[in-house]
Design a protein around this motif. Sequence first.
Motif, PDB file in Angstrom:
ATOM      1  N   GLY A   1       0.336  -8.637  15.998  1.00 57.29           N
ATOM      2  CA  GLY A   1       1.658  -8.444  15.342  1.00 57.29           C
ATOM      3  C   GLY A   1       1.454  -7.885  13.871  1.00 57.29           C
ATOM      4  O   GLY A   1       2.446  -7.209  13.498  1.00 57.29           O
ATOM      5  N   GLY A   2       0.273  -8.071  13.278  1.00 50.87           N
ATOM      6  CA  GLY A   2       0.065  -7.490  12.006  1.00 50.87           C
ATOM      7  C   GLY A   2       0.077  -6.010  11.936  1.00 50.87           C
ATOM      8  O   GLY A   2       0.507  -5.311  11.064  1.00 50.87           O
ATOM      9  N   ILE A   3      -0.532  -5.469  13.031  1.00 51.92           N
ATOM     10  CA  ILE A   3      -0.561  -3.795  13.228  1.00 51.92           C
ATOM     11  C   ILE A   3       0.740  -3.481  13.386  1.00 51.92           C
ATOM     12  O   ILE A   3       1.208  -2.353  12.704  1.00 51.92           O
ATOM     13  N   ILE A   4       1.613  -4.121  14.249  1.00 50.16           N
ATOM     14  CA  ILE A   4       2.977  -3.766  14.268  1.00 50.16           C
ATOM     15  C   ILE A   4       3.725  -3.731  13.024  1.00 50.16           C
ATOM     16  O   ILE A   4       4.415  -2.817  12.626  1.00 50.16           O
ATOM     17  N   GLY A   5       3.513  -4.816  12.118  1.00 49.70           N
ATOM     18  CA  GLY A   5       4.336  -5.008  11.120  1.00 49.70           C
ATOM     19  C   GLY A   5       3.756  -3.889  10.065  1.00 49.70           C
ATOM     20  O   GLY A   5       4.764  -3.196   9.460  1.00 49.70           O
ATOM     21  N   PHE A   6       2.589  -3.494  10.042  1.00 48.19           N
ATOM     22  CA  PHE A   6       2.254  -2.418   9.092  1.00 48.19           C
ATOM     23  C   PHE A   6       2.900  -1.149   9.601  1.00 48.19           C
ATOM     24  O   PHE A   6       3.024  -0.104   8.791  1.00 48.19           O
ATOM     25  N   THR A   7       3.026  -0.997  10.933  1.00 46.19           N
ATOM     26  CA  THR A   7       3.438   0.337  11.685  1.00 46.19           C
ATOM     27  C   THR A   7       4.889   0.522  11.204  1.00 46.19           C
ATOM     28  O   THR A   7       5.451   1.478  10.880  1.00 46.19           O
ATOM     29  N   VAL A   8       5.519  -0.606  10.926  1.00 48.80           N
ATOM     30  CA  VAL A   8       7.020  -0.550  10.483  1.00 48.80           C
ATOM     31  C   VAL A   8       7.203   0.100   9.263  1.00 48.80           C
ATOM     32  O   VAL A   8       7.882   0.793   8.870  1.00 48.80           O
TER      33      VAL A   8
ATOM     34  N   LEU B   1       6.129   3.841   9.234  1.00 48.82           N
ATOM     35  CA  LEU B   1       7.262   4.616   9.741  1.00 48.82           C
ATOM     36  C   LEU B   1       8.443   4.725   8.662  1.00 48.82           C
ATOM     37  O   LEU B   1       8.782   5.895   8.456  1.00 48.82           O
ATOM     38  N   GLY B   2       8.694   3.683   7.902  1.00 50.00           N
ATOM     39  CA  GLY B   2       9.698   3.855   6.859  1.00 50.00           C
ATOM     40  C   GLY B   2       9.273   4.796   5.754  1.00 50.00           C
ATOM     41  O   GLY B   2       9.705   5.525   5.005  1.00 50.00           O
TER      42      GLY B   2
ATOM     43  N   GLY C   1       0.782  -1.243  -0.114  1.00 47.09           N
ATOM     44  CA  GLY C   1       0.034  -0.127  -0.007  1.00 47.09           C
ATOM     45  C   GLY C   1       0.918   1.310   0.012  1.00 47.09           C
ATOM     46  O   GLY C   1       0.346   2.353  -0.405  1.00 47.09           O
ATOM     47  N   LEU C   2       1.923   1.411   0.654  1.00 51.15           N
ATOM     48  CA  LEU C   2       2.855   2.534   0.839  1.00 51.15           C
ATOM     49  C   LEU C   2       3.993   2.623  -0.284  1.00 51.15           C
ATOM     50  O   LEU C   2       4.487   3.944  -0.555  1.00 51.15           O
TER      51      LEU C   2
ATOM     52  N   ILE D   1      16.231  -0.075   4.565  1.00 47.44           N
ATOM     53  CA  ILE D   1      15.679  -0.106   5.978  1.00 47.44           C
ATOM     54  C   ILE D   1      14.498  -0.944   6.109  1.00 47.44           C
ATOM     55  O   ILE D   1      14.258  -1.773   6.941  1.00 47.44           O
ATOM     56  N   ILE D   2      13.638  -0.323   5.321  1.00 42.26           N
ATOM     57  CA  ILE D   2      12.087  -0.974   5.570  1.00 42.26           C
ATOM     58  C   ILE D   2      12.219  -2.610   5.000  1.00 42.26           C
ATOM     59  O   ILE D   2      11.739  -3.542   5.771  1.00 42.26           O
TER      60      ILE D   2
END
Length: 248
Positions: free
Chosen positions: A231-238, A241-242, A60-61, A138-139
């Motif tokens: 954990g999926g939310i945290i993964g998307f957050t990474v 952030l990138g 998505g990003l 880094i992402i």
Amino acid sequence: MFMLSSSILTSPIFLTVVLGFVAGFAGTVGGFAARFTTVTRSRHDFISAFGAGALIGAVGLVLIPHGVENLPLWLAVLTFLGGGLVALALEQLTTKKAEAKTGGTSTFAAMMLDFLPEALVVGALIPVDRMQAIIVTIIIIAQNGPEGFAAFSEMAEEGDRKSRRKALWLLSTLPIIGILAVGFGLWLCEIDDAALGLIMAGASGGILYLVFKTIIPEAHDSKDGPWPAYGGIIGFTVALLGYGLTVH
């Protein structure tokens, strides 16, 4: 002498080798960590969900925005749908060829579908914006570590040495694949931006199919409670952030 070494360190070829290697090596490290680490089912599911969230974030990003900007909308949509169909056909072929569980193979395939086009983006960014190329790398590192861990764990679930050796061998090729993919992106950006867009749009459809068909269901166990899915939310957050670092 200093100027010579500085020019080498900032040359496109040097950056291609370094960024491609470290991006792929993160997946290798994740796989070896899974080989020599014992984790509970709940933590395993959390790591798989993290990887799924990171993959969705990458689509998505990173992949879709970069892909669509170089293509007509109708062509981007058709390529996206076609990528999903290709992944569907490959997943069905894998299922028919193996009666055993193939979640790990699907996780590895999804990781490659994500890793390769993102590595192409890195290569395309090197001559344009080197800082963005480093941030996208880094992402990729943040994604590939957990994804490599999950891929090895699931490919080794059969429990025999052959499956574990195969998993480690596949993951050990990632640094070389990374260098080749970044180099191809560097070359491709000088030839045709539309071709790069087609690859990204098609890979996005394939990634989302594999995430929704295999990775998310494999990461969910009703006995685990709600936290592994988070954990999926945290993964998307990474990934978020990138992405934020690249636009601010």
